[in-house]
Design a protein around this motif. Structure first.
Motif, short mmCIF file in Angstrom:
data_model
loop_
_atom_site.label_atom_id
_atom_site.label_comp_id
_atom_site.label_asym_id
_atom_site.label_seq_id
_atom_site.Cartn_x
_atom_site.Cartn_y
_atom_site.Cartn_z
N THR A 167 0.83 -1.20 0.00
CA THR A 167 0.00 0.00 0.00
C THR A 167 0.87 1.26 0.00
N ALA A 168 2.09 1.12 -0.53
CA ALA A 168 3.02 2.24 -0.63
C ALA A 168 3.78 2.12 -1.95
N ALA A 169 4.42 3.21 -2.35
CA ALA A 169 5.16 3.23 -3.61
C ALA A 169 6.39 4.11 -3.47
N ILE A 170 7.32 3.91 -4.40
CA ILE A 170 8.48 4.79 -4.54
C ILE A 170 8.40 5.39 -5.93
N TYR A 171 8.54 6.69 -6.02
CA TYR A 171 8.55 7.30 -7.36
C TYR A 171 9.60 8.39 -7.42
N VAL A 172 9.99 8.73 -8.65
CA VAL A 172 10.99 9.78 -8.89
C VAL A 172 10.31 10.89 -9.68
N ARG A 181 28.09 8.85 -5.98
CA ARG A 181 26.88 9.62 -5.68
C ARG A 181 25.73 9.19 -6.57
N LEU A 182 24.50 9.43 -6.10
CA LEU A 182 23.34 9.23 -6.97
C LEU A 182 23.50 10.14 -8.18
N ASP A 183 23.29 9.61 -9.35
CA ASP A 183 23.45 10.37 -10.60
C ASP A 183 22.06 10.75 -11.10
N LEU A 184 21.49 11.78 -10.47
CA LEU A 184 20.13 12.20 -10.76
C LEU A 184 20.10 13.37 -11.74
N GLY A 185 19.02 13.43 -12.53
CA GLY A 185 18.79 14.59 -13.39
C GLY A 185 18.49 15.81 -12.53
N THR A 186 18.51 16.97 -13.14
CA THR A 186 18.38 18.24 -12.43
C THR A 186 17.22 18.27 -11.44
N TRP A 187 16.06 17.78 -11.84
CA TRP A 187 14.87 17.90 -11.00
C TRP A 187 14.44 16.57 -10.39
N GLN A 188 15.19 15.51 -10.62
CA GLN A 188 14.79 14.20 -10.11
C GLN A 188 15.01 14.11 -8.59
N ARG A 189 13.95 13.72 -7.89
CA ARG A 189 14.01 13.49 -6.46
C ARG A 189 13.23 12.21 -6.16
N ILE A 190 13.61 11.53 -5.07
CA ILE A 190 13.00 10.25 -4.71
C ILE A 190 11.94 10.49 -3.65
N PHE A 191 10.76 9.91 -3.88
CA PHE A 191 9.66 10.03 -2.93
C PHE A 191 9.12 8.67 -2.52
N TYR A 192 8.74 8.60 -1.26
CA TYR A 192 7.99 7.47 -0.72
C TYR A 192 6.55 7.93 -0.65
N ALA A 193 5.65 7.21 -1.31
CA ALA A 193 4.23 7.54 -1.29
C ALA A 193 3.52 6.55 -0.39
N GLU A 194 2.95 7.06 0.69
CA GLU A 194 2.25 6.22 1.67
C GLU A 194 0.75 6.43 1.50
N PHE A 195 0.01 5.32 1.37
CA PHE A 195 -1.43 5.40 1.17
C PHE A 195 -2.23 4.74 2.29
N ASP A 196 -1.55 4.10 3.24
CA ASP A 196 -2.23 3.46 4.37
C ASP A 196 -1.30 3.52 5.58
N GLY A 197 -0.97 4.73 5.96
CA GLY A 197 0.11 4.95 6.92
C GLY A 197 -0.33 4.99 8.37
N GLN A 198 0.43 5.76 9.14
CA GLN A 198 0.28 5.93 10.58
C GLN A 198 0.70 4.67 11.33
N ARG A 199 1.57 3.88 10.70
CA ARG A 199 2.18 2.72 11.35
C ARG A 199 3.55 2.52 10.71
#
Length: 143
Positions: free
Chosen positions: A50-55, A111-129
């Protein structure tokens, strides 16, 4: 010849809200640095369905737009068949499917070789634990 290495770390995240986007780039960059890998790949994945990682861009308006888009495609709704099991999180499963479950990013010069605007996100959809994210760095060590 430089040696190969596999380095694994786990992050534990507990969001304040049930639905939350968490910026992880600094934490992942620190793990890459600790790994000692100078050239390779960094794999990041939530260990939950119930979670995802996106860039994407770290911009508040866009993060809100992504949330609105996900809610349109997989709305919170009591009529899902999954809810007949006593669960109430079917939309969280569907939202997680719409985003990337995991990401693999290049590591260059230690180092992480990211594009100018690329950032890593954790998307939580059923959190609080407490939820875990695995970060695995594979590659060549410095000589």
């Amino acid at each position: 010849m430089a040696g190969m290495k596999a380095h694994t770390e786990y992050m534990t995240l507990t969001t304040k809200k049930r639905y939350e986007m968490v910026h992880l780039t600094p934490q992942v960059e620190a793990i890459v640095k600790r790994s000692g890998v100078v050239d390779g790949l960094c794999f990041v994945s939530p260990m939950h369905i119930t979670a995802a990682i996106y860039v994407n861009d770290h911009e508040d308006g866009l993060i809100e737009d992504i949330s609105t888009w996900l809610e349109k495609l997989a709305p919170s709704w009591p009529g899902y068949k999954h809810h007949r099991t006593g669960e109430d999180n079917a939309d969280a499963h569907l939202k997680a499917l719409l985003l990337h479950h995991e990401t693999t990013l290049p590591v260059t010069d230690g180092r992480l070789d990211l594009g100018t605007w690329q950032r890593i996100f954790y998307a939580e959809f059923d959190g609080q634990r407490a939820k875990r994210v695995i970060v695995k760095v594979l590659g060549v060590m410095a000589e």
